[in-house]
Design a protein around this motif. Structure first.
Motif: not given
Length: 262
Positions: A248-256
């Motif tokens: 979650e943290t990595d995916v949301v970070g890349q999206i943001a």
């Protein structure tokens, strides 16, 4: 002694950072159509740089209570990751089914309708007026059918400023999958995020090229491929690879980062 002082200073800074209160979510009932409202859970960080409208999968009937808790869907990838988006400086809006769809089948059979698009159009307009920041639709699983369809219909000032499709529905014998929509109508930036090991029968990673190939008029488009993480339970459920469990943290970070890129 010098190392000891550094440790104390670091601890003090850590305590100060932890003491800073997170913005409290608020519940908003937005009028969208005559006699219809749409309930949303809104998290507003200080000086947001953009806004994300999070569209959960499944039947989409979160049934948000006035205190901001959920009757259903708390574990959905986007719902459980909502604070991560806010921590990245994004005004975060979790959208429930509208007031006239608060019982089964909720959003099933409704996601690709004019009424649903009107509800999302009202949400986008409200955010553009109140927050005055770019507004992105972000869908996951069946939420991608809502987000992608709305993006094919809404144009000009009514359109979202961007679109994010995570764990997209790529094949479906009951409702039109994302790949069967007129995606060439979408002109805003589109980010596609998919787990390479997604085991859901509707979301085979091998179908992703057909999705990307249809984004012919998007201002920019990009694919983020996730790998690894945890895979638990039903292959189409939120804690399998389908729901980016453990990432979650990595995916949301890349999206943001992609949303906020110049």
């Amino acid at each position: 002694m010098f190392k000891r002082l550094i440790g104390i200073a670091a601890l003090a800074l850590s305590c100060t950072a932890q003491a800073q209160p997170q913005p409290q979510p608020t519940v908003v009932d937005l009028p969208t159509r005559p006699g219809v409202t749409q309930r949303m859970l809104v998290i507003t960080p200080p000086e947001p740089k953009a806004a994300v409208v999070l569209l959960a999968g499944g039947h989409g009937g979160l049934q948000i209570f006035p205190n901001g808790s959920f009757k259903w869907g708390e574990g959905n990838f986007l719902v459980r990751s909502r604070q991560l988006f806010a921590d990245k400086g994004l005004m975060t809006v979790v959208v429930d089914a509208p007031s006239d769809r608060q019982r089964a089948p909720f959003l099933n059979g409704f996601r690709q309708t004019a009424e649903h698009v009107t509800d999302l159009q009202a949400t986008i307009a409200w955010l553009k007026t109140t927050a005055k920041v770019p507004v992105w639709l972000v869908g996951t699983s069946r939420g991608t059918q809502s987000a992608a369809y709305a993006a094919t219909v809404l144009q000009g000032a009514d359109a979202p400023d961007g679109l994010v499709l995570t764990a997209s529905i790529l094949s479906d014998d009951k409702q039109r999958p994302v790949t069967a929509m007129p995606l060439e109508k979408i002109q805003v930036p589109v980010l596609v995020v998919h787990h390479q090991q997604d085991g859901c029968a509707h979301c085979a990673y091998t179908d992703i090229p057909s999705l990307m190939a249809k984004l012919t008029h998007a201002r920019r488009s990009h694919l983020i491929t996730a790998t690894g993480g945890k895979n638990q339970g039903d292959a189409c459920a939120a804690f399998a690879h389908h729901g980016f469990n453990g990432l979650e943290t990595d995916v949301v970070g890349q999206i943001a980062d992609w949303i906020l890129a110049p």
